[in-house]
Design an enzyme around this catalytic site. Structure first.
Site, PDB file in Angstrom:
ATOM      1  N   ASN A  49     -33.016 -42.682 -61.319  1.00 16.20           N
ATOM      2  CA  ASN A  49     -31.938 -41.926 -61.524  1.00 16.20           C
ATOM      3  C   ASN A  49     -30.935 -43.100 -61.905  1.00 16.20           C
ATOM      4  O   ASN A  49     -30.765 -44.150 -61.750  1.00 16.20           O
ATOM      5  CB  ASN A  49     -31.388 -41.339 -60.106  1.00 16.20           C
ATOM      6  CG  ASN A  49     -30.348 -40.857 -60.199  1.00 16.20           C
ATOM      7  OD1 ASN A  49     -29.157 -41.334 -60.379  1.00 16.20           O
ATOM      8  ND2 ASN A  49     -29.999 -39.635 -59.581  1.00 16.20           N
ATOM      9  N   HIS A  60     -31.221 -38.050 -64.163  1.00 13.01           N
ATOM     10  CA  HIS A  60     -31.905 -37.963 -63.161  1.00 13.01           C
ATOM     11  C   HIS A  60     -33.209 -38.462 -63.329  1.00 13.01           C
ATOM     12  O   HIS A  60     -33.691 -38.834 -64.374  1.00 13.01           O
ATOM     13  CB  HIS A  60     -32.055 -36.699 -62.730  1.00 13.01           C
ATOM     14  CG  HIS A  60     -30.693 -35.953 -62.161  1.00 13.01           C
ATOM     15  ND1 HIS A  60     -30.849 -34.775 -61.454  1.00 13.01           N
ATOM     16  CD2 HIS A  60     -29.501 -36.182 -62.401  1.00 13.01           C
ATOM     17  CE1 HIS A  60     -29.680 -34.280 -61.280  1.00 13.01           C
ATOM     18  NE2 HIS A  60     -28.763 -35.134 -61.869  1.00 13.01           N
ATOM     19  N   GLU A  62     -36.331 -37.666 -63.154  1.00 14.14           N
ATOM     20  CA  GLU A  62     -37.325 -36.868 -63.743  1.00 14.14           C
ATOM     21  C   GLU A  62     -36.732 -36.714 -65.184  1.00 14.14           C
ATOM     22  O   GLU A  62     -37.836 -36.817 -66.218  1.00 14.14           O
ATOM     23  CB  GLU A  62     -37.303 -35.390 -63.228  1.00 14.14           C
ATOM     24  CG  GLU A  62     -37.615 -35.421 -62.045  1.00 14.14           C
ATOM     25  CD  GLU A  62     -36.741 -35.671 -60.593  1.00 14.14           C
ATOM     26  OE1 GLU A  62     -36.957 -35.201 -59.440  1.00 14.14           O
ATOM     27  OE2 GLU A  62     -35.615 -35.754 -61.221  1.00 14.14           O
ATOM     28  N   SER A  85     -38.073 -34.123 -53.713  1.00 12.20           N
ATOM     29  CA  SER A  85     -38.115 -32.848 -54.348  1.00 12.20           C
ATOM     30  C   SER A  85     -36.999 -32.574 -55.525  1.00 12.20           C
ATOM     31  O   SER A  85     -35.735 -32.967 -55.181  1.00 12.20           O
ATOM     32  CB  SER A  85     -37.641 -31.881 -53.271  1.00 12.20           C
ATOM     33  OG  SER A  85     -37.551 -30.494 -53.702  1.00 12.20           O
ATOM     34  N   CYS A  87     -33.966 -31.518 -57.876  1.00 13.30           N
ATOM     35  CA  CYS A  87     -32.968 -30.423 -57.849  1.00 13.30           C
ATOM     36  C   CYS A  87     -33.178 -29.461 -58.911  1.00 13.30           C
ATOM     37  O   CYS A  87     -33.998 -29.174 -59.610  1.00 13.30           O
ATOM     38  CB  CYS A  87     -31.712 -31.161 -58.497  1.00 13.30           C
ATOM     39  SG  CYS A  87     -31.665 -31.850 -60.085  1.00 13.30           S
ATOM     40  N   CYS A  90     -33.618 -30.549 -62.522  1.00 12.30           N
ATOM     41  CA  CYS A  90     -34.941 -31.014 -62.971  1.00 12.30           C
ATOM     42  C   CYS A  90     -36.002 -30.102 -62.525  1.00 12.30           C
ATOM     43  O   CYS A  90     -37.129 -30.109 -63.341  1.00 12.30           O
ATOM     44  CB  CYS A  90     -35.118 -32.295 -61.967  1.00 12.30           C
ATOM     45  SG  CYS A  90     -33.837 -33.498 -62.468  1.00 12.30           S
ATOM     46  N   ASP A 150     -23.974 -37.215 -56.030  1.00 12.36           N
ATOM     47  CA  ASP A 150     -25.276 -36.746 -56.816  1.00 12.36           C
ATOM     48  C   ASP A 150     -25.950 -35.335 -56.592  1.00 12.36           C
ATOM     49  O   ASP A 150     -26.266 -34.639 -57.290  1.00 12.36           O
ATOM     50  CB  ASP A 150     -26.272 -37.627 -56.437  1.00 12.36           C
ATOM     51  CG  ASP A 150     -27.585 -37.700 -57.381  1.00 12.36           C
ATOM     52  OD1 ASP A 150     -27.341 -37.974 -58.555  1.00 12.36           O
ATOM     53  OD2 ASP A 150     -28.710 -37.526 -56.740  1.00 12.36           O
TER      54      ASP A 150
END
Length: 154
Positions: A49, A60, A62, A85, A87, A90, A150
């Site tokens: 991130n 982010h 990912e 996990s 968001c 993503c 975030d």
């Protein structure tokens, strides 16, 4: 025909994402890391991130790993590994590009779209890793303002 080598164990793939999360924290950012692996286990890209560091809300973990993997002809068979996990943003990336598998370090601190992805046929593995829980949990306690920014909660 030769079979493809197996993927590394999920915990080994997660270790790459954890390194990225720690790098993000050391840079003053949010400690979430990710990595994208090919079907044969080759690391395609890794990232963390970078919302704070780059002043860009779209970076982010990912998306950073995905961008660093570069263009692939297909994402079929790939595995996105993330410390948290994903968001909805993503999760949408995983869905849009047909990433086949998702390995999640933890979903206690935040639960994103992984159930939705599983319903759509993505292989989802949640490791409930204590290192991931404590890394992000400590951050949330220390910087609740940045954490709420975030995840889109003021």
């Amino acid at each position: 025909m030769t079979a493809s080598p197996p993927l590394p164990p999920p915990a080994d793939m997660l270790a790459v994402a954890v390194e990225e999360a720690r790098a993000g924290l050391a840079e003053g950012g949010i400690p979430i890391g990710a990595a994208l692996f090919a079907a044969d286990g080759v690391l395609l890209g890794r990232g963390h991130n970078r919302r704070v560091q780059d002043d860009d809300p779209s970076v982010h973990a990912e998306t950073d790993a995905f961008r660093k993997a570069g263009r692939q002809r297909s994402y079929r068979g790939t595995t996105m590994v993330t410390t948290l996990s994903p968001c909805w943003y993503c999760s949408g990336l995983v869905r849009q590009f047909g990433i086949s598998n998702l390995v999640i370090g933890e979903s206690r601190t935040f639960t994103g779209g992984h159930d939705w992805l599983a319903e759509l046929g993505v292989g989802v593995t949640i490791l409930d890793d204590e290192t991931c829980v404590s890394l992000l949990g400590g951050f949330v306690t220390a910087r609740p303002d940045l954490w709420h920014e975030d995840i889109g909660e003021d």
